[in-house]
Design an enzyme around this catalytic site. Sequence first.
Site, PDB file in Angstrom:
ATOM      1  N   ALA A  57     133.000  38.051 -12.229  1.00  0.00           N
ATOM      2  CA  ALA A  57     131.776  38.533 -11.575  1.00  0.00           C
ATOM      3  C   ALA A  57     131.417  39.969 -11.932  1.00  0.00           C
ATOM      4  O   ALA A  57     130.245  40.295 -12.169  1.00  0.00           O
ATOM      5  CB  ALA A  57     131.934  38.372 -10.065  1.00  0.00           C
ATOM      6  N   ARG A  69     124.504  31.659 -15.105  1.00  0.00           N
ATOM      7  CA  ARG A  69     125.549  31.096 -14.229  1.00  0.00           C
ATOM      8  C   ARG A  69     125.125  31.340 -12.777  1.00  0.00           C
ATOM      9  O   ARG A  69     124.710  32.446 -12.444  1.00  0.00           O
ATOM     10  CB  ARG A  69     126.922  31.752 -14.506  1.00  0.00           C
ATOM     11  CG  ARG A  69     127.448  31.443 -15.900  1.00  0.00           C
ATOM     12  CD  ARG A  69     128.900  31.881 -16.054  1.00  0.00           C
ATOM     13  NE  ARG A  69     129.828  30.997 -15.354  1.00  0.00           N
ATOM     14  CZ  ARG A  69     131.104  31.290 -15.141  1.00  0.00           C
ATOM     15  NH1 ARG A  69     131.598  32.459 -15.533  1.00  0.00           N
ATOM     16  NH2 ARG A  69     131.905  30.441 -14.519  1.00  0.00           N
ATOM     17  N   CYS A 104     143.307  32.716 -11.157  1.00  0.00           N
ATOM     18  CA  CYS A 104     142.242  33.080 -12.095  1.00  0.00           C
ATOM     19  C   CYS A 104     142.473  34.498 -12.632  1.00  0.00           C
ATOM     20  O   CYS A 104     143.622  34.982 -12.685  1.00  0.00           O
ATOM     21  CB  CYS A 104     140.876  32.930 -11.437  1.00  0.00           C
ATOM     22  SG  CYS A 104     139.515  32.877 -12.631  1.00  0.00           S
ATOM     23  N   ASP A 149     133.626  35.618  -6.297  1.00  0.00           N
ATOM     24  CA  ASP A 149     132.326  35.584  -6.992  1.00  0.00           C
ATOM     25  C   ASP A 149     131.194  35.846  -6.019  1.00  0.00           C
ATOM     26  O   ASP A 149     130.176  36.432  -6.390  1.00  0.00           O
ATOM     27  CB  ASP A 149     132.140  34.241  -7.690  1.00  0.00           C
ATOM     28  CG  ASP A 149     133.037  34.183  -8.910  1.00  0.00           C
ATOM     29  OD1 ASP A 149     134.228  33.859  -8.747  1.00  0.00           O
ATOM     30  OD2 ASP A 149     132.564  34.535 -10.002  1.00  0.00           O
ATOM     31  N   ASN A 163     135.245  31.556  -4.715  1.00  0.00           N
ATOM     32  CA  ASN A 163     136.023  32.031  -5.870  1.00  0.00           C
ATOM     33  C   ASN A 163     136.457  30.822  -6.693  1.00  0.00           C
ATOM     34  O   ASN A 163     136.143  29.668  -6.343  1.00  0.00           O
ATOM     35  CB  ASN A 163     137.230  32.851  -5.389  1.00  0.00           C
ATOM     36  CG  ASN A 163     137.914  33.612  -6.523  1.00  0.00           C
ATOM     37  OD1 ASN A 163     137.254  34.281  -7.314  1.00  0.00           O
ATOM     38  ND2 ASN A 163     139.226  33.499  -6.615  1.00  0.00           N
ATOM     39  N   LYS A 164     137.156  31.076  -7.775  1.00  0.00           N
ATOM     40  CA  LYS A 164     137.570  30.024  -8.708  1.00  0.00           C
ATOM     41  C   LYS A 164     138.153  28.817  -7.981  1.00  0.00           C
ATOM     42  O   LYS A 164     138.935  28.968  -7.038  1.00  0.00           O
ATOM     43  CB  LYS A 164     138.606  30.627  -9.678  1.00  0.00           C
ATOM     44  CG  LYS A 164     139.160  29.714 -10.739  1.00  0.00           C
ATOM     45  CD  LYS A 164     138.104  29.052 -11.584  1.00  0.00           C
ATOM     46  CE  LYS A 164     137.153  30.023 -12.232  1.00  0.00           C
ATOM     47  NZ  LYS A 164     135.987  29.375 -12.872  1.00  0.00           N
TER      48      LYS A 164
END
EC number: 5.3.1.29
Length: 325
Positions: A27, A68, A133, A202, A212-213
Site C-alpha cells: 500500500a 488495484r 505478506c 491495505d 490486509n493480505k
Amino acid sequence: MAPADARVDPAVEETARAIAEMEIRGAAAIADAAAEALATQARQTDAGSPEAFRAALRRAARTLYETRPTAVSLPNALRYVLHGMEGTTVSDLRSSTIAHAEEFRTDLEQAQSRLGEVGANRLRDGDVVLTHCHSTDALACVEAALEEGKEIEAIVKETRPRKQGHITARELREWGVPVSLVVDNAARRSLERADHVLVGADSIAADGSVVNKIGTSGLAVMARERGVPVVVAAQTIKLHPDTMTGHTVEIERRAESEVLSDEERAEIVGESDPDGLTVENPAFDVTPPRHVDAIVTERGQFPPESIVVLMRELFGHSTGEPWRP
Ligand SMILES: O=C(COP(=O)(O)O)[C@H](O)[C@H](O)COP(=O)(O)O
C-alpha cells in the site's frame, strides 16, 4: 469533453501497468508511486490551458486509480495531490501540483519512520514476531527496535500464492534478523513461540476492521486463541474515509494463473468438463476489530474500535473523487 491536449503521459501509463502487475506493490509503495506519477504528469504535460491541465491531471489520476481497488492509500494519495492543484495559470497549476506531490512523498516517509518508533515500543529485547505478506510499515517497527539495540527474531509466513514472505525474509536477513520461513499452513504451530503477530494493512475501516493480505484474518483468529497479541502497523493514509459513511472496501480478485498453471489445470481437469473447475483468488480479507489488539500509526497506537476518532479528525472534510470528470 476533455481538451485534446489533456493526454495521459506515457510514464503514468507505465506506473499504472507496474502497479496492476504488482511490480510496484504494497500500500505505501503504491501511494508513493502514484504521487510521483502525478508529479511527472504535471511536469510533462503540454496542456495549453488551465482547463486542459486540470483535465490531464484528472485523467492521469483515474488511470492510476483503476489499477488495484483495495489499498486506500492509492485514492488517498491521488486526492491529496489533486486537492493541492491550485492556480489560474498553467505554470501555477504545475508548480502547486508538483509541490503537493513532493510534500506527500516526504510526509509518507516521515510517517513511516515515526510509526516505526511507536511500534518498536511494543517489542522487547528477544521477542519473536510472526509476519504475514510484506509490509513496509510492519518492518519499520522491527527496524526501529533493532536501532534501539533490541534483538528480534522473526517467523515469516510464506504467503501464497505470490510469496511476498520472501521479500520480508530478504529484508530481515539484510538487517541480520534470524528468520524462520514457514508455509502458511504452519501458522498455528508457529504461534507457540511467537510473542506478537505483526502485519500491515491495505485499508482500515471506520469500525476498526483491518483489510490486509488474504490469510491475515485466519492468523488473527488463531493468535487470539493462543493469546498472542495482533499488532497492525498502518500509517494514517491506510484509513479508509468512505467507510465512515457505510461504504465497504472492495476486495481485489486476482487471476487464476497466480494459483494454478495451465499444466496443473489440465492435470486436474483430465477428461472432465473444464468449466467444472474454478479457482478463487481473493487477494485480501477482513479481520474484525475484536481480533486486533492495536493499530500502530504515526499518531500513536489505538485500539481498533477508537480509530474512527482519528479518521474523523483527519478526513472530516468531504472526500469525493476529484479524478472524475
Ligand atoms: O497486504 C499487503 C500487500 O499486498 P500486495 O502484495 O498484494 O500489494 C501489505 O500488508 C499491505 O499493503 C501493507 O504494506 P505497506 O506497509 O508496505 O504499505
